[in-house]
Design a protein around this motif. Structure first.
Motif, PDB file in Angstrom:
ATOM      1  N   UNK A 124       0.864  -1.190   0.000  1.00 59.81           N
ATOM      2  CA  UNK A 124       0.000   0.000   0.000  1.00 59.81           C
ATOM      3  C   UNK A 124       0.896   1.235   0.000  1.00 59.81           C
ATOM      4  N   UNK A 125       0.659   2.118  -0.968  1.00 63.75           N
ATOM      5  CA  UNK A 125       1.434   3.350  -1.115  1.00 63.75           C
ATOM      6  C   UNK A 125       0.532   4.534  -0.792  1.00 63.75           C
ATOM      7  N   UNK A 126       0.979   5.352   0.145  1.00 65.36           N
ATOM      8  CA  UNK A 126       0.173   6.496   0.581  1.00 65.36           C
ATOM      9  C   UNK A 126       0.808   7.802   0.109  1.00 65.36           C
ATOM     10  N   UNK A 127      -0.002   8.685  -0.448  1.00 69.36           N
ATOM     11  CA  UNK A 127       0.453  10.023  -0.857  1.00 69.36           C
ATOM     12  C   UNK A 127      -0.357  11.047  -0.047  1.00 69.36           C
ATOM     13  N   UNK A 128       0.135  11.384   1.142  1.00 70.74           N
ATOM     14  CA  UNK A 128      -0.645  12.295   1.995  1.00 70.74           C
ATOM     15  C   UNK A 128      -0.758  13.693   1.388  1.00 70.74           C
ATOM     16  N   UNK A 129      -1.840  14.361   1.771  1.00 71.27           N
ATOM     17  CA  UNK A 129      -2.059  15.753   1.359  1.00 71.27           C
ATOM     18  C   UNK A 129      -2.893  16.421   2.434  1.00 71.27           C
ATOM     19  N   UNK A 130      -2.366  17.504   2.948  1.00 70.33           N
ATOM     20  CA  UNK A 130      -3.148  18.248   3.951  1.00 70.33           C
ATOM     21  C   UNK A 130      -2.459  19.556   4.290  1.00 70.33           C
ATOM     22  N   UNK A 131      -3.162  20.388   4.998  1.00 72.09           N
ATOM     23  CA  UNK A 131      -2.648  21.645   5.527  1.00 72.09           C
ATOM     24  C   UNK A 131      -1.431  21.372   6.426  1.00 72.09           C
ATOM     25  N   UNK A 132      -0.489  22.308   6.462  1.00 69.11           N
ATOM     26  CA  UNK A 132       0.738  22.115   7.235  1.00 69.11           C
ATOM     27  C   UNK A 132       0.465  21.854   8.722  1.00 69.11           C
ATOM     28  N   UNK A 133      -0.480  22.593   9.298  1.00 67.58           N
ATOM     29  CA  UNK A 133      -0.762  22.389  10.726  1.00 67.58           C
ATOM     30  C   UNK A 133      -1.343  20.999  10.967  1.00 67.58           C
ATOM     31  N   UNK A 134      -2.132  20.521  10.009  1.00 64.61           N
ATOM     32  CA  UNK A 134      -2.661  19.155  10.122  1.00 64.61           C
ATOM     33  C   UNK A 134      -1.509  18.149  10.049  1.00 64.61           C
ATOM     34  N   UNK A 135      -0.612  18.345   9.062  1.00 62.90           N
ATOM     35  CA  UNK A 135       0.508  17.410   8.883  1.00 62.90           C
ATOM     36  C   UNK A 135       1.409  17.398  10.116  1.00 62.90           C
ATOM     37  N   UNK A 136       1.581  18.580  10.760  1.00 64.93           N
ATOM     38  CA  UNK A 136       2.443  18.672  11.944  1.00 64.93           C
ATOM     39  C   UNK A 136       1.720  18.282  13.230  1.00 64.93           C
ATOM     40  N   UNK A 137       0.432  18.070  13.162  1.00 65.96           N
ATOM     41  CA  UNK A 137      -0.333  17.702  14.359  1.00 65.96           C
ATOM     42  C   UNK A 137       0.232  16.405  14.951  1.00 65.96           C
ATOM     43  N   UNK A 138       0.501  16.382  16.261  1.00 67.74           N
ATOM     44  CA  UNK A 138       1.106  15.183  16.866  1.00 67.74           C
ATOM     45  C   UNK A 138       0.280  13.914  16.646  1.00 67.74           C
ATOM     46  N   UNK A 139      -1.025  14.063  16.519  1.00 64.74           N
ATOM     47  CA  UNK A 139      -1.857  12.870  16.286  1.00 64.74           C
ATOM     48  C   UNK A 139      -1.580  12.313  14.891  1.00 64.74           C
ATOM     49  N   UNK A 140      -1.489  13.232  13.908  1.00 66.33           N
ATOM     50  CA  UNK A 140      -1.172  12.796  12.534  1.00 66.33           C
ATOM     51  C   UNK A 140       0.233  12.209  12.485  1.00 66.33           C
ATOM     52  N   UNK A 141       1.176  12.878  13.159  1.00 61.83           N
ATOM     53  CA  UNK A 141       2.555  12.365  13.190  1.00 61.83           C
ATOM     54  C   UNK A 141       2.587  10.940  13.750  1.00 61.83           C
ATOM     55  N   UNK A 142       1.798  10.742  14.808  1.00 59.18           N
ATOM     56  CA  UNK A 142       1.775   9.416  15.428  1.00 59.18           C
ATOM     57  C   UNK A 142       1.137   8.387  14.482  1.00 59.18           C
ATOM     58  N   UNK A 143       0.096   8.796  13.783  1.00 57.30           N
ATOM     59  CA  UNK A 143      -0.531   7.866  12.833  1.00 57.30           C
ATOM     60  C   UNK A 143       0.429   7.501  11.697  1.00 57.30           C
TER      61      UNK A 143
END
Ligand SMILES: Cc1cc2nc3c(=O)[nH]c(=O)nc-3n(C[C@H](O)[C@H](O)[C@H](O)COP(=O)(O)O)c2cc1C
Length: 189
Positions: A124-143
């Motif tokens: 599975x290949x993931x190409x994330x896309x989101x706002x910078x604050x979302x990408x830096x959110x610790x919850x997203x980082x952990x995921x």
């Protein structure tokens, strides 16, 4: 679109998952590259993705009905999440939203895309896309960390202009870069 050398993918089956990011339009360009390479392409869209881009854009390239609903059997080579999962040589999710990353990270099967991801045995290949604050959110980082530990592959995101008017990390890479990442994974690189 910059031209890149295309591979022959005539024996390859690519499952493309599109979640609800504004970069979904780039997934259409990716579909075009894959079809120019003779790959078979099936597309799954989340409900949010269909709010941002029409399934017909994908269908025009694939010649196959876009799958959106886990409970409706649609006429195609493949129809439900298990068949789609077993059919694919690679499952590419572009764009991958913060919401979809969370669902994948925690094993949710709450829509056709995440349910299919649970059932695949291919990469599975993931190409994330989101706002910078979302990408830096610790919850997203952990995921993201969890997903890497589980063996998910990533391409991007990169830095640059974002649709929200800001600039920074979170921008989905271009279709050509996702295409190259697909080729590398299919070639076992
Ligand atoms: C115009 C628009 C653009 C959006 N772009 C993104 C995005 O790039 N990344 C993201 O994580 N969420 C984005 N969202 C929010 C998602 O669509 C929302 O979280 C949705 O629940 C995602 O569902 P899905 O993951 O099932 O597709 C956007 C929403 C709107 C209205």
């Amino acid at each position: 679109m910059a031209q890149i050398p295309l591979s022959n993918l005539s024996d390859r089956k690519i499952l493309l998952g599109v979640s609800g990011g504004v970069a979904a339009f780039k997934a259409v360009a990716l579909t075009s590259l894959l079809r120019q390479s003779q790959a078979q392409v099936e597309v799954i869209m989340t409900k949010a993705a269909t709010q941002l881009i029409g399934p017909a854009s994908f269908q025009a390239f694939t010649g196959r009905a876009v799958k959106t609903n886990i409970f409706v059997a649609q006429e195609s080579v493949t129809s439900n999440h298990i068949q789609l999962a077993q059919w694919a040589d690679i499952f590419v999710i572009a764009p991958a939203t913060a919401n979809t990353l969370a669902g994948l990270s925690w094993g949710f099967g709450h829509n056709l895309l995440t349910c299919t991801a649970l059932a695949v045995t291919c990469p599975i290949l993931l190409a994330p896309a989101m706002n910078t604050h979302m990408w830096n959110n610790p919850i997203v980082r952990d995921n993201v960390r969890r997903l890497k530990e589980f063996g998910f592959h990533f391409v991007g995101p990169t830095q640059g202009h974002l649709s929200c008017g800001t600039s920074g990390p979170g921008r989905m890479v271009e279709a050509e870069e996702i295409y190259s990442a697909i080729i590398n994974l299919l070639d076992g690189r």
